[in-house]
Scaffold this motif. Structure first.
Motif, PDB file in Angstrom:
ATOM      1  N   THR A 106       0.838  -1.201   0.000  1.00 51.89           N
ATOM      2  CA  THR A 106       0.000   0.000   0.000  1.00 51.89           C
ATOM      3  C   THR A 106       0.872   1.249   0.000  1.00 51.89           C
ATOM      4  O   THR A 106       0.603   2.204  -0.738  1.00 51.89           O
ATOM      5  N   LEU A 107       1.922   1.241   0.800  1.00 52.50           N
ATOM      6  CA  LEU A 107       2.824   2.386   0.849  1.00 52.50           C
ATOM      7  C   LEU A 107       3.537   2.593  -0.488  1.00 52.50           C
ATOM      8  O   LEU A 107       3.793   3.727  -0.890  1.00 52.50           O
ATOM      9  N   ARG A 108       3.841   1.495  -1.185  1.00 52.81           N
ATOM     10  CA  ARG A 108       4.424   1.627  -2.535  1.00 52.81           C
ATOM     11  C   ARG A 108       3.444   2.356  -3.451  1.00 52.81           C
ATOM     12  O   ARG A 108       3.833   3.227  -4.223  1.00 52.81           O
ATOM     13  N   ARG A 132      -3.808  -0.916 -12.580  1.00 51.20           N
ATOM     14  CA  ARG A 132      -3.993  -1.260 -13.996  1.00 51.20           C
ATOM     15  C   ARG A 132      -3.007  -0.529 -14.902  1.00 51.20           C
ATOM     16  O   ARG A 132      -2.872  -0.883 -16.068  1.00 51.20           O
ATOM     17  N   ASN A 133      -2.327   0.470 -14.373  1.00 50.99           N
ATOM     18  CA  ASN A 133      -1.424   1.309 -15.162  1.00 50.99           C
ATOM     19  C   ASN A 133      -0.146   0.526 -15.484  1.00 50.99           C
ATOM     20  O   ASN A 133       0.555   0.067 -14.583  1.00 50.99           O
ATOM     21  N   SER A 134       0.177   0.406 -16.771  1.00 48.36           N
ATOM     22  CA  SER A 134       1.341  -0.395 -17.180  1.00 48.36           C
ATOM     23  C   SER A 134       2.654   0.189 -16.656  1.00 48.36           C
ATOM     24  O   SER A 134       3.578  -0.558 -16.324  1.00 48.36           O
ATOM     25  N   THR A 135       2.765   1.501 -16.573  1.00 47.49           N
ATOM     26  CA  THR A 135       3.989   2.115 -16.050  1.00 47.49           C
ATOM     27  C   THR A 135       4.202   1.726 -14.589  1.00 47.49           C
ATOM     28  O   THR A 135       5.318   1.397 -14.175  1.00 47.49           O
ATOM     29  N   VAL A 136       3.133   1.752 -13.802  1.00 44.12           N
ATOM     30  CA  VAL A 136       3.219   1.347 -12.396  1.00 44.12           C
ATOM     31  C   VAL A 136       3.508  -0.141 -12.300  1.00 44.12           C
ATOM     32  O   VAL A 136       4.387  -0.574 -11.551  1.00 44.12           O
ATOM     33  N   ARG A 137       2.800  -0.942 -13.084  1.00 45.89           N
ATOM     34  CA  ARG A 137       2.968  -2.399 -13.026  1.00 45.89           C
ATOM     35  C   ARG A 137       4.407  -2.808 -13.360  1.00 45.89           C
ATOM     36  O   ARG A 137       4.931  -3.756 -12.789  1.00 45.89           O
ATOM     37  N   SER A 141       7.318  -5.702  -8.195  1.00 42.08           N
ATOM     38  CA  SER A 141       7.900  -7.044  -8.223  1.00 42.08           C
ATOM     39  C   SER A 141       6.802  -8.057  -8.528  1.00 42.08           C
ATOM     40  O   SER A 141       5.609  -7.737  -8.502  1.00 42.08           O
ATOM     41  N   GLU A 142       7.211  -9.272  -8.770  1.00 37.34           N
ATOM     42  CA  GLU A 142       6.254 -10.350  -9.051  1.00 37.34           C
ATOM     43  C   GLU A 142       5.301 -10.545  -7.867  1.00 37.34           C
ATOM     44  O   GLU A 142       4.096 -10.742  -8.041  1.00 37.34           O
ATOM     45  N   LEU A 145       2.864  -7.626  -7.683  1.00 39.99           N
ATOM     46  CA  LEU A 145       1.851  -7.786  -8.729  1.00 39.99           C
ATOM     47  C   LEU A 145       0.815  -8.831  -8.327  1.00 39.99           C
ATOM     48  O   LEU A 145      -0.377  -8.652  -8.572  1.00 39.99           O
ATOM     49  N   TRP A 146       1.273  -9.918  -7.717  1.00 38.08           N
ATOM     50  CA  TRP A 146       0.346 -10.963  -7.297  1.00 38.08           C
ATOM     51  C   TRP A 146      -0.670 -10.393  -6.304  1.00 38.08           C
ATOM     52  O   TRP A 146      -1.871 -10.627  -6.436  1.00 38.08           O
ATOM     53  N   PHE A 147      -0.185  -9.648  -5.308  1.00 39.16           N
ATOM     54  CA  PHE A 147      -1.098  -9.044  -4.328  1.00 39.16           C
ATOM     55  C   PHE A 147      -2.036  -8.041  -4.998  1.00 39.16           C
ATOM     56  O   PHE A 147      -3.235  -8.037  -4.736  1.00 39.16           O
ATOM     57  N   ALA A 148      -1.486  -7.181  -5.847  1.00 37.41           N
ATOM     58  CA  ALA A 148      -2.316  -6.178  -6.515  1.00 37.41           C
ATOM     59  C   ALA A 148      -3.392  -6.840  -7.364  1.00 37.41           C
ATOM     60  O   ALA A 148      -4.569  -6.447  -7.324  1.00 37.41           O
TER      61      ALA A 148
END
Length: 159
Positions: A106-108, A132-137, A141-142, A145-148
């Motif tokens: 969340t802090l990230r 959903r933003n590709s720049t953020v994604r 890290s893997e 991304l899994w949590f998101a």
């Protein structure tokens, strides 16, 4: 001490040095790193989130009862209590933990510009947009991304 010259010289990564220092300096006998992390999280969630605020509320009631008997001003710890219960984090950060997004992730997202402090719906909408933003994604890290993605799926907002 968390970092030492000998660990730097050994060629260990910063994470490996940090974990080694934690294991050496901060764990009790018969504990492993998992136990240390569990103990920290237990303190953070139970003591800071519940026990300390409950004790402060009791202290406020006792003080105010005595203060009234002596015609002294009463205390109001409500602001401080709300800060302790929120672990001194911006409003809304702990709400996302309830949706399955761990605090560090969340802090990230707040670092990426996620709006906090408004309504929960505004925070969730901001998270969905960023997740959903590709720049953020590309910067996650893997595991992050899994949590998101898991939170997005739970919100019915998958990619």
């Amino acid at each position: 001490m968390i970092s030492s010259d000998s660990s730097r010289a050994s060629g260990l990564s910063p994470l490996a040095r940090w974990l080694s220092a934690i294991e050496k300096d901060f764990k009790f006998p018969n504990e492993d790193l998992s136990d240390v992390v569990s103990n920290v999280l237990f303190f953070q969630r139970n003591w800071m989130g519940f026990h300390v605020p409950a004790m402060l509320k009791v202290a406020q009631r006792i003080y105010n009862d005595v203060a009234r008997d002596f015609s002294e001003p009463v205390a109001n710890y409500e602001y401080y209590l709300s800060q302790v219960e929120g672990l001194f984090l911006p409003p809304g950060v702990l709400d996302l933990d309830e949706y399955g997004l761990p605090l560090p992730i969340t802090l990230r997202f707040t670092g990426f510009g996620m709006r906090m402090g408004g309504s929960l719906n505004e925070t969730l909408d901001s998270f969905i947009t960023l997740a959903r933003n590709s720049t953020v994604r590309n910067q996650l890290s893997e595991v992050e991304l899994w949590f998101a993605d898991d939170v997005l799926a739970g919100l019915g907002a998958s990619l």
